[in-house]
Design an enzyme around this catalytic site. Structure first.
Site: not given
Ligand code: CP
Ligand code: NVA
Length: 316
Positions: A116, A143, A146, A234, A273, A301
């Protein structure tokens, strides 16, 4: 974003396109089976087949995380393997060691690497020098992990993904980019409602269009919501971004509240998310309401990434 096979055909996962639609379908199918097979078990109990026994995942975090960190660690435990976490502040990356040299070292000490980080090119540089699979655990561009979880969540809720209609509201950010990529690979529709200047990545939109998936960009949240199976949003200010006051001002008309969900209808699912900023991009009533799938997404996830790890390591 072309198929990212590294040295000796190593399966990297920097974007959903690296896997492609067929592998994504296999990952989602395997995730459903594995999740069902261990329903009700204690979280740390190893799956019956322990397919990654003896395997190690190295995880590099150059940005904060709760879900990604815990779900990948638990994924490795449930698959019979283990994970080692490197934070930028406490590893030599934080003192300037290159990602290339880090990749060479971790390729000798781990079976796969998750990163990340801020710039997507940094994740690409890591993959270019790695001889083990590299997984994108979030960059400024995308991402993909996700969106694997979000697709799994929709399949659980609605039975199918192809043909579904998603409305993304707010910032056309990294998560939105991966959603668009997914739509073009898995045959579903996305409409993005965002303020001017906050559109998704142009290259991502072009790539989707080249696959025959055009993504309407609209300025009216309510009209985007009508007929949507999924309303998804988000944070308005992602990690590393500045000017949060201005962003909040221009994105306020794209907030998801009960009135917006009513426009979508009671069958629509709300996704986020997380972490959420309650009272900004989403109201308490929506996030905690009956249509919210946010907590399922967080759990998924784990399940999606287990099957992703199996794919990366050639076991799926
Ligand atoms: N959704 C997500 O990636 O959460 P974290 O930032 O907590 O990992
Ligand atoms: N868009 C958010 C996602 C966090 C999981 C960010 O990049 O900060």
């Amino acid at each position: 974003m072309t198929l990212s096979l590294g040295k000796d055909g190593v399966r990297h996962f920097l974007s959903l396109s690296d896997a492609g639609g067929e592998a994504i379908a296999a990952i989602l199918g395997d995730a459903q089976e594995r999740k069902a097979a261990r329903a009700g078990w204690p979280k740390g109990k190893v799956d019956a087949d322990a397919p990654l026994a003896g395997h190690v995942l190295a995880m590099i975090f150059e940005k904060n995380s709760t879900r990604t960190r815990v779900s990948f660690d638990l994924a490795m435990r449930q698959l019979g393997g283990s994970a080692i976490i490197l934070d930028s502040g406490s590893s030599q990356l934080g003192r300037g060691e290159s990602v290339g040299d880090t990749a060479r070292v971790l390729s000798r000490l781990a079976d796969a690497i998750m990163i990340r980080t801020d710039s997507h090119s940094r994740a690409e540089a890591l993959a270019a020098a790695a001889s083990v699979p590299v997984i994108n655990g979030l960059t400024d561009l995308s991402h993909p992990c996700q969106i694997l979880a979000d697709m799994l969540t929709l399949i659980e809720r609605k039975g199918k993904l192809a043909g579904s209609k998603w409305a993304w509201l707010g910032d056309g950010n990294n998560v939105c980019n991966s959603l668009i990529e997914a739509a073009s690979l898995m045959f579903f529709d996305v409409t993005v409602a965002c303020p001017e200047g906050f559109e998704p990545d142009i290259a991502v939109l072009k790539e989707a269009a080249a696959r025959g998936r055009s993504v309407p960009i609209v300025r009216d949240a309510a009209s985007a919501a009508v007929g949507a199976d999924v309303i998804v949003t988000d944070t308005w200010t992602s990690m590393g971004q500045a000017d949060s006051d201005n962003r909040a001002r221009v994105m306020a008309p794209f907030a998801v509240d009960e009135a917006l969900m009513a426009g979508a209808g009671e069958e629509a699912v709300f996704m986020h998310c997380l972490p959420a900023h309650r009272g900004e991009e989403v109201s308490d009533a929506v996030l905690d309401g009956a249509q919210s799938a946010a907590w399922d997404e967080a759990e998924n996830r784990l399940h999606a990434q287990k099957s992703l790890l199996l794919w990366c390591l050639g076991k799926l």
